[in-house]
Write a protein that holds these residues in place. Structure first.
Motif, PDB file in Angstrom:
ATOM      1  N   UNK A   1       0.847  -1.190   0.000  1.00  0.00           N
ATOM      2  CA  UNK A   1       0.000   0.000   0.000  1.00  0.00           C
ATOM      3  C   UNK A   1       0.887   1.246   0.000  1.00  0.00           C
ATOM      4  N   UNK A   2       0.498   2.240  -0.809  1.00  0.00           N
ATOM      5  CA  UNK A   2       1.210   3.513  -0.846  1.00  0.00           C
ATOM      6  C   UNK A   2       0.241   4.602  -0.393  1.00  0.00           C
ATOM      7  N   UNK A   3       0.564   5.227   0.741  1.00  0.00           N
ATOM      8  CA  UNK A   3      -0.278   6.274   1.324  1.00  0.00           C
ATOM      9  C   UNK A   3       0.497   7.587   1.325  1.00  0.00           C
ATOM     10  N   UNK A   4      -0.044   8.601   0.623  1.00  0.00           N
ATOM     11  CA  UNK A   4       0.629   9.895   0.501  1.00  0.00           C
ATOM     12  C   UNK A   4      -0.348  10.985   0.930  1.00  0.00           C
ATOM     13  N   UNK A   5       0.030  11.720   1.960  1.00  0.00           N
ATOM     14  CA  UNK A   5      -0.819  12.819   2.431  1.00  0.00           C
ATOM     15  C   UNK A   5      -0.711  14.027   1.510  1.00  0.00           C
ATOM     16  N   UNK A   6       0.517  14.397   1.124  1.00  0.00           N
ATOM     17  CA  UNK A   6       0.752  15.544   0.245  1.00  0.00           C
ATOM     18  C   UNK A   6       1.879  15.182  -0.708  1.00  0.00           C
ATOM     19  N   UNK A   7       1.537  14.940  -1.976  1.00  0.00           N
ATOM     20  CA  UNK A   7       2.525  14.495  -2.956  1.00  0.00           C
ATOM     21  C   UNK A   7       3.609  15.543  -3.191  1.00  0.00           C
ATOM     22  N   UNK A   8       3.278  16.806  -2.989  1.00  0.00           N
ATOM     23  CA  UNK A   8       4.246  17.871  -3.249  1.00  0.00           C
ATOM     24  C   UNK A   8       5.434  17.817  -2.297  1.00  0.00           C
ATOM     25  N   UNK A   9       5.252  17.141  -1.155  1.00  0.00           N
ATOM     26  CA  UNK A   9       6.325  17.063  -0.176  1.00  0.00           C
ATOM     27  C   UNK A   9       6.820  15.627   0.013  1.00  0.00           C
ATOM     28  N   UNK A  10       6.346  14.706  -0.807  1.00  0.00           N
ATOM     29  CA  UNK A  10       6.723  13.299  -0.649  1.00  0.00           C
ATOM     30  C   UNK A  10       7.950  13.006  -1.516  1.00  0.00           C
ATOM     31  N   UNK A  11       9.014  12.484  -0.941  1.00  0.00           N
ATOM     32  CA  UNK A  11      10.264  12.305  -1.711  1.00  0.00           C
ATOM     33  C   UNK A  11      10.117  11.334  -2.878  1.00  0.00           C
ATOM     34  N   UNK A  12       9.170  10.420  -2.818  1.00  0.00           N
ATOM     35  CA  UNK A  12       9.034   9.422  -3.869  1.00  0.00           C
ATOM     36  C   UNK A  12       8.404   9.987  -5.139  1.00  0.00           C
ATOM     37  N   UNK A  13       7.510  10.983  -5.000  1.00  0.00           N
ATOM     38  CA  UNK A  13       6.733  11.442  -6.157  1.00  0.00           C
ATOM     39  C   UNK A  13       6.725  12.961  -6.328  1.00  0.00           C
ATOM     40  N   UNK A  14       7.484  13.697  -5.507  1.00  0.00           N
ATOM     41  CA  UNK A  14       7.348  15.160  -5.515  1.00  0.00           C
ATOM     42  C   UNK A  14       7.706  15.790  -6.858  1.00  0.00           C
ATOM     43  N   UNK A  15       8.482  15.091  -7.694  1.00  0.00           N
ATOM     44  CA  UNK A  15       8.863  15.641  -9.005  1.00  0.00           C
ATOM     45  C   UNK A  15       7.974  15.127 -10.130  1.00  0.00           C
ATOM     46  N   UNK A  16       6.973  14.336  -9.821  1.00  0.00           N
ATOM     47  CA  UNK A  16       6.115  13.763 -10.856  1.00  0.00           C
ATOM     48  C   UNK A  16       5.310  14.874 -11.537  1.00  0.00           C
ATOM     49  N   UNK A  17       5.351  14.970 -12.869  1.00  0.00           N
ATOM     50  CA  UNK A  17       4.662  16.066 -13.570  1.00  0.00           C
ATOM     51  C   UNK A  17       3.141  16.020 -13.446  1.00  0.00           C
ATOM     52  N   UNK A  18       2.581  14.888 -13.050  1.00  0.00           N
ATOM     53  CA  UNK A  18       1.119  14.800 -12.952  1.00  0.00           C
ATOM     54  C   UNK A  18       0.592  15.686 -11.830  1.00  0.00           C
ATOM     55  N   UNK A  19       1.471  16.062 -10.874  1.00  0.00           N
ATOM     56  CA  UNK A  19       1.049  16.933  -9.774  1.00  0.00           C
ATOM     57  C   UNK A  19       0.591  18.277 -10.321  1.00  0.00           C
ATOM     58  N   UNK A  20       1.365  18.847 -11.254  1.00  0.00           N
ATOM     59  CA  UNK A  20       0.999  20.132 -11.834  1.00  0.00           C
ATOM     60  C   UNK A  20      -0.056  19.981 -12.918  1.00  0.00           C
ATOM     61  N   UNK A  21       0.036  18.934 -13.724  1.00  0.00           N
ATOM     62  CA  UNK A  21      -0.873  18.785 -14.863  1.00  0.00           C
ATOM     63  C   UNK A  21      -2.303  18.435 -14.442  1.00  0.00           C
ATOM     64  N   UNK A  22      -2.416  17.620 -13.401  1.00  0.00           N
ATOM     65  CA  UNK A  22      -3.752  17.169 -13.002  1.00  0.00           C
ATOM     66  C   UNK A  22      -4.139  17.674 -11.615  1.00  0.00           C
ATOM     67  N   UNK A  23      -3.173  18.202 -10.859  1.00  0.00           N
ATOM     68  CA  UNK A  23      -3.461  18.713  -9.522  1.00  0.00           C
ATOM     69  C   UNK A  23      -3.505  17.642  -8.459  1.00  0.00           C
TER      70      UNK A  23
END
Length: 569
Positions: free
Chosen positions: A91-113
């Protein structure tokens, strides 16, 4: 080469993924329906059944997608959170992707919010993770164990369906190649092993309604041994099915040669089952699952939604009532002051003295009503602190004795060393007085009012008639009477403002509304059980404090003034 590369590019996993996602003549809308249920249960905008291969991810089911991604229903690996679930199988649980080291650079954060993410692995019985069932939010979200449990239960349904689809593809390929492992019943040799790893029950019936195969889940759900079941006529072995929607489904599927499904209740087991009957060369393949807990979860969700709507309604009415009460109180102040001034100039024998006295009494009663309105609207200043509920209620006993007629007894029972509750003591008194006075009014011929305070330790949610109390530590205040009771059709309305079961002129209908507002504000819950002619029991659940109460500071000594001026405004 990193281990994650081997996982994503594992030939066995990719082959199983290809078989599970092969296009079928029947629609794939079931996955979309499941994601809609998940989105409602978790209160999130987006839920996906995401399958991940070695090049990207594609969505077999989706709810809440917008724009181009909703059309293509796929993204490259560079935009995938779900690939991390596949790589780890966890299971992968992320409270805030913008501050998560595993996914913070993923472009989907900006493209899809994408901000909040909870993904549960879709791992088959042979250990291959094909993707994830994931929930997505556009703002930070703290995921609870209940959220994970809900997603896990729904993911198990997806996994079972994916395995069935993969098995069907294998059978089709084997049949085309005239593989000798295809048996007369239409099940490949490795299919029996796969079926035994399914959570869903699977049974094969021949054209004479004999059971030719049953997996482990089927034996568990029917409480029968497979050695006894195989070879038996299903109607002889399971007579409780006769005359039920299940029998109708099986016979109709066999006659029409088309797959059918239904959900039915079996009184003998007191359980709900979801049944699917799929015609095959040997007769029927029947898949079934116990859906009792899922139905209870959905009913619990509906109950919580009703509670939320009630709380929102009470909040809106409370705001209105509080505002009106403030203005009305100002008018009453003018009326009362002028009445007092007029009476100061008169003697009790004056012709208008009695009329002015009646006006003053009516104004006082109106002022009391506005105080109830202010309390209901929670516009009064409150000073919460750590309160011993039992001590606070016990301190009211002398006053309550004056309110209760001689033919009504009060039986108080308090557990020792109760945990404290963080609340305004005056509000506790309001709750207790309103409940006890209501109990008094319900016992016109006398009786006994029981008042209890106890600690309640819940390791799992407690379902009552109207609310579900979450697990945790609670202080329970119970007030019961042996009075007339409340008709069942009136119980859903008893917390509504200005609704009362009392005779005209004997109640304002604000007592229980005020209690509801106080309890809800304190983070508690309230439930009412009543039977006409058998009395009423009201239980109030206050969350127990996790901190020790802070000892009150002793007041500083004061010295009496010898002279001075007092200005009264």
């Amino acid at each position: 080469m990193p281990e994650s590369f081997h996982v994503l590019h594992d030939p066995a996993r990719l082959r199983l993924l290809r078989d599970a996602s092969r296009p079928r003549s029947f629609p794939e809308s079931a996955y979309d329906s499941l994601t809609r249920v998940a989105a409602q249960a978790l209160d999130v905008p987006v839920v996906l059944v995401s399958l991940v291969d070695d090049r990207g991810q594609f969505f077999q089911g989706a709810t809440g997608l917008l724009g181009e991604i909703a059309v293509c229903r796929a993204t490259p690996l560079s935009h995938s959170f779900c690939k991390h679930v596949v790589m780890t199988g966890a299971v992968l649980s992320i409270e805030d992707a913008r501050a998560h080291p595993l996914v913070c650079t993923n472009p989907i954060i900006d493209e899809m919010g994408v901000v909040g993410y909870l993904g549960f692995p879709l791992t088959t019985s042979d250990g291959h993770t094909l993707g994830s069932l994931c929930a997505i939010t556009m703002s930070p979200r703290v995921w609870t164990p209940q959220d994970e449990t809900t997603l896990r239960d729904l993911a198990q349904m997806v996994i079972s369906d994916l395995e069935l689809r993969a098995e069907l593809s294998y059978r089709e390929d084997a049949a085309k190649a005239t593989d000798p492992s295809v048996l007369a019943e239409g099940l490949p040799a490795r299919g029996v092993d796969i079926l035994d790893h399914m959570l869903e029950g699977a049974v094969a019936l021949d054209r004479q309604w004999r059971i030719t195969l049953a997996n482990l889940a089927a034996a568990r759900l029917t409480r029968l041994s497979r050695s006894v079941a195989v070879g038996q006529d299903v109607w002889t072995l399971l007579p409780m099915l006769i005359g039920t929607p299940i029998e109708q489904l099986l016979r109709e599927a066999a006659a029409s040669r088309r797959p059918l499904e239904t959900e039915a209740y079996l009184p003998e087991q007191a359980r709900w089952f979801e049944i699917r009957a799929v015609p095959a060369r040997h007769g029927l393949a029947v898949y079934f699952a116990d859906t009792t807990e899922r139905r209870r979860a959905i009913e619990s969700l509906a109950l919580r939604e009703d509670q939320l709507r009630q709380a929102q309604k009470m909040e809106a009415i409370g705001t209105l009532a509080g505002g009106v009460a403030h203005d009305f109180n100002n008018l009453l102040t003018v009326m009362r002051a002028n009445c007092e001034l007029l009476m100061d100039d008169l003697t009790p024998t004056s012709p208008t003295y009695d009329e002015l006295s009646d006006i003053r009494t009516a104004v006082a009663r109106a002022a009391s009503l506005t105080q109830q309105l202010l309390a209901f609207g929670r516009k009064q200043a409150i000073r919460p602190r750590h309160v011993d509920i039992a001590t606070t209620v016990e301190s009211l006993t002398p006053m309550l004795r004056r309110l209760i007629p001689a033919n009504i007894a009060i039986d108080t029972r308090y557990e020792p060393a109760l945990p404290t509750v963080f609340i305004d003591p005056g509000q506790v008194e309001q709750v207790a007085i309103n409940l006890i006075v209501n109990a008094r009014d319900a016992m016109v011929d006398g009786g006994t009012i029981g008042v209890e305070c106890a600690v309640l330790e819940l390791s799992e949610p407690l379902a009552t008639a109207s609310v579900t109390v979450p697990e945790g530590r609670w202080v329970q205040l119970t007030v019961r009477d042996s009075g007339t009771g409340i008709p069942p059709e009136q119980i859903p309305r008893i917390f509504d403002p200005f609704f009362t079961t009392k005779d005209v002129g004997k109640g304002t209908g604000l007592g229980l509304s005020t209690v509801f507002g106080i309890v809800h504000k304190a983070g508690g819950m309230i439930t009412v059980d009543s039977r006409v002619g058998a009395g009423t029991r009201v239980r109030v659940f206050f969350p127990a404090s996790t901190e020790e109460p802070v000892a009150a500071m002793s007041p500083a000594p004061t010295t009496a003034a010898t002279s001075g001026t007092l200005l009264l405004v």
